[in-house]
Design an enzyme around this catalytic site. Structure first.
Site, PDB file in Angstrom:
ATOM      1  N   ASP A  93      33.660  21.929  39.677  1.00 15.51           N
ATOM      2  CA  ASP A  93      33.756  21.065  40.999  1.00 15.51           C
ATOM      3  C   ASP A  93      33.154  19.702  40.576  1.00 15.51           C
ATOM      4  OD1 ASP A  93      33.810  19.815  43.354  1.00 15.51           O
ATOM      5  OD2 ASP A  93      32.419  21.343  44.322  1.00 15.51           O
ATOM      6  N   ASP A 147      34.950  12.973  44.305  1.00 21.26           N
ATOM      7  CA  ASP A 147      35.662  12.726  45.837  1.00 21.26           C
ATOM      8  C   ASP A 147      34.029  12.127  46.751  1.00 21.26           C
ATOM      9  OD1 ASP A 147      34.402  15.087  45.523  1.00 21.26           O
ATOM     10  OD2 ASP A 147      35.279  15.978  47.534  1.00 21.26           O
ATOM     11  N   GLN A 197      40.723  15.136  51.090  1.00 19.34           N
ATOM     12  CA  GLN A 197      39.835  15.152  52.062  1.00 19.34           C
ATOM     13  C   GLN A 197      40.504  14.851  53.481  1.00 19.34           C
ATOM     14  OE1 GLN A 197      36.721  15.943  52.045  1.00 19.34           O
ATOM     15  NE2 GLN A 197      36.279  16.494  49.864  1.00 19.34           N
ATOM     16  N   ASP A 274      37.073  30.159  46.137  1.00 19.76           N
ATOM     17  CA  ASP A 274      35.854  30.637  45.471  1.00 19.76           C
ATOM     18  C   ASP A 274      34.725  30.375  46.565  1.00 19.76           C
ATOM     19  OD1 ASP A 274      35.738  27.278  45.881  1.00 19.76           O
ATOM     20  OD2 ASP A 274      33.617  28.020  45.338  1.00 19.76           O
ATOM     21  N   CYS A 312      36.602  51.765  46.852  1.00 21.96           N
ATOM     22  CA  CYS A 312      36.145  50.527  45.870  1.00 21.96           C
ATOM     23  C   CYS A 312      36.127  51.606  44.600  1.00 21.96           C
ATOM     24  CB  CYS A 312      35.294  49.862  46.537  1.00 21.96           C
ATOM     25  SG  CYS A 312      34.489  48.671  44.938  1.00 21.96           S
ATOM     26  N   CYS A 314      34.301  50.073  42.039  1.00 25.18           N
ATOM     27  CA  CYS A 314      33.215  49.068  41.074  1.00 25.18           C
ATOM     28  C   CYS A 314      32.043  50.205  40.832  1.00 25.18           C
ATOM     29  CB  CYS A 314      32.475  47.685  42.002  1.00 25.18           C
ATOM     30  SG  CYS A 314      31.362  48.380  43.257  1.00 25.18           S
ATOM     31  N   CYS A 317      30.102  51.611  43.664  1.00 25.87           N
ATOM     32  CA  CYS A 317      30.725  52.726  44.340  1.00 25.87           C
ATOM     33  C   CYS A 317      30.981  54.006  43.700  1.00 25.87           C
ATOM     34  CB  CYS A 317      32.103  51.945  45.269  1.00 25.87           C
ATOM     35  SG  CYS A 317      31.710  50.749  46.517  1.00 25.87           S
ATOM     36  N   HIS A 343      29.836  44.762  43.704  1.00 23.52           N
ATOM     37  CA  HIS A 343      30.718  45.160  44.584  1.00 23.52           C
ATOM     38  C   HIS A 343      31.272  44.159  45.754  1.00 23.52           C
ATOM     39  CE1 HIS A 343      32.469  47.462  47.963  1.00 23.52           C
ATOM     40  NE2 HIS A 343      31.901  46.699  48.643  1.00 23.52           N
TER      41      HIS A 343
HETATM   42 ZN   LIG Z   1      32.486  48.872  45.074  1.00 26.17          ZN
END
Ligand SMILES: [Zn+2]
Length: 376
Positions: A93, A147, A197, A274, A312, A314, A317, A343
């Site tokens: 950014d 900007d 913008q 994001d 999930c 991950c 999990c 997660h």
């Molecule tokens: Zn997870």
């Protein structure tokens, strides 16, 4: 003809699309969710975990990195990727939003913005050209134009004034970017995204989009939305932008990170997202799951042997129960923040994968409805 962005599948009922963005550090499949590494780290998440959850692109921030550790560090280490030991592409950014939201004594002139560091009060001056140079030192793969942000709500006069400066600054940034990167072979060249913008004024949003399209930047970043306006105003403003952008370049909605907002924006044709919320909320014990938000500190989880989200895959999990996470959180153990952050990021990355598959299979609307029915 520029082929850095290739649309692979288009949904037939909506503007949703699945594409691949080629960067100087590899491919990014869109729609994509990008974890945020503001200070050169995704808070509480290691590089190994970022790879495992399928991170394809990451976000960092010119304002923060310029102030600390400072550009000489990146020049010494050969860029942020080498410094933080990250392989994939990073989008930076420009710092416009941080100068606006964090710094003190801000004074915007036609040539640039004077501000005082939020860390030590030291004076600094950003110009569109300098911010391009800074991103060259950081060595990110996708750069953005400096900007001018306005508060929300903003008067039409303030929004128009900010837009005029943002347009001029984008033109100057583009000229400087072209001069600076002309000698770089095509495959190694970074890309430049222009920031659109215009606050909540749809005619200003449309004007901003048309201007940026004409400027010939590599992609478009939609800024100044999801900053406190109503959802209806946000989607209307986004619609005005999308109606006026070419269909052969990537569109990035800055700072948007709730799963329902991502589904709605992908439906309008947005490709990249994001947000700091998935990791920030994780540190406050809030998990995103396919059945909705879950607050791990709540009492009912004390004896719950099930994972955060049975769907999930991950590390959190696959291994841990809600009861254990709830215990860690209540005991103030940092592992709770780590596991829930991993997660939440995996959850959003998985959502974008589900979207890509649905777009390819012609079932986007159906997939969106299934998600919304279970989540909301
Ligand atoms: Zn997870």
């Amino acid at each position: 003809m520029d082929h850095h962005f290739k649309v692979l599948h288009k949904d037939t009922e909506t503007a949703a699309r699945a594409a691949v963005l080629t960067t100087n550090r590899g491919l990014v499949h869109t729609p994509v969710f990008m974890p945020v590494a503001t200070q050169g780290t995704v808070k509480a998440v290691t590089e190994r975990d970022l790879v495992e959850i399928g991170t394809e692109c990451m976000l960092s921030n010119t304002y923060h990195l310029y102030l600390r550790p400072g550009l000489p560090t990146f020049e010494k280490f050969g860029g942020l990727n080498n410094f933080m030991k990250h392989q994939g592409p990073i989008l930076t950014d420009s710092g416009g939003f941080q100068v606006y939201s964090l710094s003190r004594l801000r004074k915007i002139t036609d040539s640039g913005v004077h501000f005082a560091s939020h860390i030590d009060g030291s004076p600094h001056f950003f110009t569109p050209e300098k911010v391009i140079d800074y991103q060259a030192s950081i060595g990110s793969s996708i750069w953005t134009c400096l900007d001018v942000c306005v508060k929300n709500p903003a008067s039409r006069a303030d929004a128009l004034d900010a837009l005029k400066k943002t347009k001029k600054w984008a033109e100057r940034a583009k000229i400087h970017f072209d001069e600076k990167t002309r000698h770089i072979p095509r495959a190694e060249r970074p890309q430049l995204f222009g920031i659109i913008q215009g606050s909540i004024y749809t005619d200003l949003r449309a004007e901003a989009a048309k201007h940026m399209a004409e400027l010939g930047v590599d992609g478009f970043a939609v800024g100044g939305l999801s900053v406190g306006e109503s959802k209806a105003q946000m989607m209307e403003s986004l619609g005005a932008v999308m109606d006026n952008l070419p269909k052969d370049k990537p569109v990035y909605f800055m700072g948007l990170g709730t799963p329902e907002d991502i589904w709605n924006s992908v439906e309008l044709g947005v490709d990249m997202f994001d947000c700091v919320l998935p990791t920030r909320n994780a540190r406050n014990g809030q998990a995103l799951t396919s059945a909705g938000k879950l607050y791990i500190k709540n009492a009912p989880f004390k004896n719950d042997e099930s994972p955060l989200d049975a769907e999930c895959d991950c590390i959190c999990c696959r291994n841990y129960s809600k009861a254990y996470l709830s215990h860690l959180f209540k005991a103030g153990e940092i592992l709770a923040s780590q596991l829930i952050s991993i997660h939440n990021l995996r959850f959003l990355i998985n959502q974008t994968k589900i979207m890509r598959l649905a777009i390819a299979g012609g079932t986007f609307k159906q997939a969106k409805k299934s998600f919304m029915d279970a989540y909301l």
